[in-house]
Design a protein around this motif. Structure first.
Motif: not given
Length: 322
Positions: A65, A68, A144-147, A149-150
């Protein structure tokens, strides 16, 4: 809304010029050598940022993460350098001072977008370090990747929207006198000051963006490191404190390279010669994209390991080929 609608005065005929004249470096002694230096900086920037992006894309160990935000910073630096430096060299080295109106607005959009994203991306990297040191047991959950990226997506959305509004307000201005921009690119502040009708909306949005994109990120980053420092004091041994602090050195270096020259220029702008101010601001625009990948390669163990592995693979393939 009335303020924005009053951008065109009642007694002024709207005049949109065919071009602007960018004349920032004119009159500076031996400035041709500076253009050669800018070209060198651009080549190093492209090579360095492309290498960092390739390493993150190819090495599975770097698909975390944290990287990113590192990948996004390298992409922004590459895009920003490509938007700025070749055009500056074309304008001043080849005497193409007359920049068409639409091209000038596009030039401004890409330069401001990338410069703004550099500052906000440092906030994303700061979040990673803050969680890693203050909440190490929750790092895998909070970063995390999701956080990440968001966060990056939100920053892109905000910056693009803000800069589009800024450019849109400029298109409502009328230019009936001087068209000379005393800067090294199509600078927002220099353009709206040339308008012969009410430029108050552009003045407001300009000051607002400086506050949001320059000062707010700096305050957030400095506040975060105050919290990090408070946490480091509580660590039992000096060795562990130094080890934890070393994980922040790359990010602190990026923050210093980006913010210190800007703060010096803004603080001392009343005492700085206009030519010196233009040189300082141009260096502030081109230096971070060149130094950021070098700093990450030198100070980040994972990227150094990935680079060594890449060179080892290439060396082995050459030996097998022989």
């Amino acid at each position: 809304m009335d303020l924005f609608n009053s951008a065109l005065g009642k007694n002024i005929t709207f005049v949109r010029p065919a071009y602007f004249i960018v004349r920032g470096f004119i009159g500076i002694p031996n400035v041709d050598y500076y253009y050669i230096f800018l070209l060198f900086v651009y080549i190093v920037s492209v090579a360095g940022n492309t290498t960092v992006m390739a390493l993150i894309y190819l090495d599975h160990n770097l698909k975390t993460a944290k990287y990113v935000a590192v990948f996004n910073l390298a992409f922004v630096d590459l895009l920003g350098s490509t938007a700025l430096v070749p055009k500056v060299i074309d304008i001043f080295l080849f005497d193409h001072y007359y920049v068409p109106y639409n091209e000038c607005m596009t030039f401004l959009f890409f330069c401001f977008t990338c410069l703004s994203m550099q500052a906000l991306n440092l906030v994303a990297l700061c979040y990673d370090r803050l969680v890693a040191i203050m909440f190490p047991l929750h790092y895998q959950v909070r970063v995390t990747h999701k956080i990440m990226l968001s966060i990056v997506f939100f920053f892109w959305l905000f910056v693009i929207t803000a800069v589009l509004i800024t450019v849109g307000l400029l298109t409502r201005l009328s230019f009936c006198d001087s068209l000379v921009i005393n800067s090294y690119f199509c600078d927002h502040g220099q353009i709206y000051k040339l308008a012969c009708n009410d430029n108050t909306p552009s003045l407001i949005i300009g000051n607002l963006l400086i506050a949001i994109i320059l000062w707010v990120p700096l305050v957030i980053i400095m506040s975060s490191y105050v919290c990090i420092g408070h946490t480091l004091v509580k660590i039992s041994t000096a060795h562990e404190r130094v080890k934890a602090l070393k994980t922040c050195t790359a990010h602190l270096s990026l923050v210093a390279i980006y913010f210190i020259p800007i703060l010096i220029t803004f603080t001392m702008r009343a005492n700085i010669h206009p030519n010196a101010r233009i040189i300082n601001l141009s260096l502030t625009s081109v230096f971070p994209p060149m130094l950021n990948p070098i700093i990450y390669v030198l100070q980040t163990q994972e990227i150094r390991a990935s680079l060594r592995k890449l060179f080892k693979i290439r060396k082995q393939s050459r030996v097998i080929g022989k």
